[in-house]
Design a protein around this motif. Sequence first.
Motif, PDB file in Angstrom:
ATOM      1  N   GLN A   1       0.825  -1.203   0.000  1.00  0.00           N
ATOM      2  CA  GLN A   1       0.000   0.000   0.000  1.00  0.00           C
ATOM      3  C   GLN A   1       0.862   1.257   0.000  1.00  0.00           C
ATOM      4  O   GLN A   1       0.615   2.178  -0.780  1.00  0.00           O
ATOM      5  CB  GLN A   1      -0.899  -0.017   1.238  1.00  0.00           C
ATOM      6  N   SER A   2       1.894   1.306   0.843  1.00  0.00           N
ATOM      7  CA  SER A   2       2.729   2.507   0.898  1.00  0.00           C
ATOM      8  C   SER A   2       3.490   2.708  -0.411  1.00  0.00           C
ATOM      9  O   SER A   2       3.671   3.846  -0.866  1.00  0.00           O
ATOM     10  CB  SER A   2       3.694   2.456   2.087  1.00  0.00           C
TER      11      SER A   2
ATOM     12  N   GLN B   1       3.767   5.834  -5.561  1.00  0.00           N
ATOM     13  CA  GLN B   1       3.718   5.843  -7.025  1.00  0.00           C
ATOM     14  C   GLN B   1       2.581   6.730  -7.525  1.00  0.00           C
ATOM     15  O   GLN B   1       2.748   7.487  -8.486  1.00  0.00           O
ATOM     16  CB  GLN B   1       3.516   4.432  -7.557  1.00  0.00           C
ATOM     17  N   LEU B   2       1.427   6.615  -6.877  1.00  0.00           N
ATOM     18  CA  LEU B   2       0.268   7.403  -7.311  1.00  0.00           C
ATOM     19  C   LEU B   2       0.487   8.893  -7.076  1.00  0.00           C
ATOM     20  O   LEU B   2       0.098   9.720  -7.911  1.00  0.00           O
ATOM     21  CB  LEU B   2      -0.995   6.922  -6.596  1.00  0.00           C
ATOM     22  N   GLU B   3       1.105   9.243  -5.958  1.00  0.00           N
ATOM     23  CA  GLU B   3       1.404  10.656  -5.689  1.00  0.00           C
ATOM     24  C   GLU B   3       2.345  11.210  -6.763  1.00  0.00           C
ATOM     25  O   GLU B   3       2.131  12.308  -7.293  1.00  0.00           O
ATOM     26  CB  GLU B   3       2.017  10.818  -4.295  1.00  0.00           C
ATOM     27  N   GLU B   4       3.386  10.436  -7.089  1.00  0.00           N
ATOM     28  CA  GLU B   4       4.335  10.866  -8.126  1.00  0.00           C
ATOM     29  C   GLU B   4       3.633  11.003  -9.481  1.00  0.00           C
ATOM     30  O   GLU B   4       3.894  11.943 -10.236  1.00  0.00           O
ATOM     31  CB  GLU B   4       5.490   9.858  -8.241  1.00  0.00           C
ATOM     32  N   TYR B   5       2.736  10.046  -9.771  1.00  0.00           N
ATOM     33  CA  TYR B   5       2.029  10.070 -11.050  1.00  0.00           C
ATOM     34  C   TYR B   5       1.164  11.324 -11.166  1.00  0.00           C
ATOM     35  O   TYR B   5       1.161  11.997 -12.197  1.00  0.00           O
ATOM     36  CB  TYR B   5       1.151   8.820 -11.191  1.00  0.00           C
ATOM     37  N   HIS B   6       0.431  11.646 -10.092  1.00  0.00           N
ATOM     38  CA  HIS B   6      -0.471  12.804 -10.139  1.00  0.00           C
ATOM     39  C   HIS B   6       0.311  14.108 -10.235  1.00  0.00           C
ATOM     40  O   HIS B   6      -0.091  15.035 -10.944  1.00  0.00           O
ATOM     41  CB  HIS B   6      -1.403  12.815  -8.927  1.00  0.00           C
ATOM     42  N   VAL B   7       1.449  14.184  -9.540  1.00  0.00           N
ATOM     43  CA  VAL B   7       2.296  15.395  -9.634  1.00  0.00           C
ATOM     44  C   VAL B   7       2.802  15.553 -11.060  1.00  0.00           C
ATOM     45  O   VAL B   7       2.790  16.657 -11.616  1.00  0.00           O
ATOM     46  CB  VAL B   7       3.472  15.304  -8.632  1.00  0.00           C
TER      47      VAL B   7
ATOM     48  N   SER C   1      -3.269  18.939  -0.516  1.00  0.00           N
ATOM     49  CA  SER C   1      -4.673  18.704  -0.871  1.00  0.00           C
ATOM     50  C   SER C   1      -4.877  17.236  -1.255  1.00  0.00           C
ATOM     51  O   SER C   1      -4.013  16.616  -1.875  1.00  0.00           O
ATOM     52  CB  SER C   1      -5.085  19.576  -2.061  1.00  0.00           C
ATOM     53  N   VAL C   2      -6.044  16.690  -0.898  1.00  0.00           N
ATOM     54  CA  VAL C   2      -6.372  15.310  -1.247  1.00  0.00           C
ATOM     55  C   VAL C   2      -6.790  15.261  -2.715  1.00  0.00           C
ATOM     56  O   VAL C   2      -7.740  15.928  -3.124  1.00  0.00           O
ATOM     57  CB  VAL C   2      -7.518  14.769  -0.353  1.00  0.00           C
ATOM     58  N   VAL C   3      -6.056  14.464  -3.508  1.00  0.00           N
ATOM     59  CA  VAL C   3      -6.385  14.318  -4.933  1.00  0.00           C
ATOM     60  C   VAL C   3      -6.950  12.937  -5.240  1.00  0.00           C
ATOM     61  O   VAL C   3      -7.426  12.676  -6.340  1.00  0.00           O
ATOM     62  CB  VAL C   3      -5.142  14.590  -5.814  1.00  0.00           C
ATOM     63  N   GLY C   4      -6.895  12.056  -4.267  1.00  0.00           N
ATOM     64  CA  GLY C   4      -7.424  10.707  -4.429  1.00  0.00           C
ATOM     65  C   GLY C   4      -7.317   9.957  -3.125  1.00  0.00           C
ATOM     66  O   GLY C   4      -6.693  10.421  -2.175  1.00  0.00           O
ATOM     67  N   ILE C   5      -7.932   8.784  -3.094  1.00  0.00           N
ATOM     68  CA  ILE C   5      -7.892   7.937  -1.893  1.00  0.00           C
ATOM     69  C   ILE C   5      -7.686   6.501  -2.347  1.00  0.00           C
ATOM     70  O   ILE C   5      -8.364   6.033  -3.271  1.00  0.00           O
ATOM     71  CB  ILE C   5      -9.202   8.062  -1.081  1.00  0.00           C
ATOM     72  N   LEU C   6      -6.750   5.840  -1.708  1.00  0.00           N
ATOM     73  CA  LEU C   6      -6.518   4.419  -1.976  1.00  0.00           C
ATOM     74  C   LEU C   6      -7.258   3.630  -0.896  1.00  0.00           C
ATOM     75  O   LEU C   6      -6.918   3.703   0.277  1.00  0.00           O
ATOM     76  CB  LEU C   6      -5.027   4.094  -1.955  1.00  0.00           C
TER      77      LEU C   6
END
Length: 194
Positions: free
Chosen positions: A46-47, A52-58, A132-137
């Motif tokens: 999960q971590s 990965q998702l944070e890097e992708y969204h940035v 800011s929250v851009v998504g939730i896993l």
Amino acid sequence: EFMRSISTKLILAFLSIGVISLAIIFITARWNTRAEFIRFLTDQNQSQIVSQLEEYHVANGSWYRVETILVPEMRPQHAMGPGPGPHGRMDQPFTLVDEDGIVIVGSNPYRKGDKVSAAELANGVPILEDGSVVGILVPMDYAFQGQPRELEFIERINLTLVYGALIGAGIALVLGIVLSRTLTRPIRELTKAT
């Protein structure tokens, strides 16, 4: 004959107590070890996925084609878990949703566009960008498949527990014999004296 009967009963009593105690410890330890190891792997997975998702969204400024980072042949070697299956679902214990709870990449039973319940959202891990929250896993109930080395590790732990239980049963038997002789010695001496 009477003394032999008492000794046998005492040995069997000690052995039964030892074996039952060891069986309870074995079952509890085996179940807890597996559960904790699965929880550890899930948290680690999960971590990694959150990072990965944070890097992708940035890098992309949106979740457009986010499925591509979760496809095994297209994502980095250190990532774990299978990628999306049919209908944009991931066969792994996570569902990616936006800040409103709408599924972006689903995992059974959710599909893209479904709305995740508030209770499940509360268990999710927020994906942040500039605070800011851009998504939730959202973690999902999922049967543990495991990599071959992970399954091998669990089997080795189980084998160690079996050996420990067998050694414990042997010790219980020896102690039962020693204690039964110790406890019946005064009765034997009294019988002889009588």
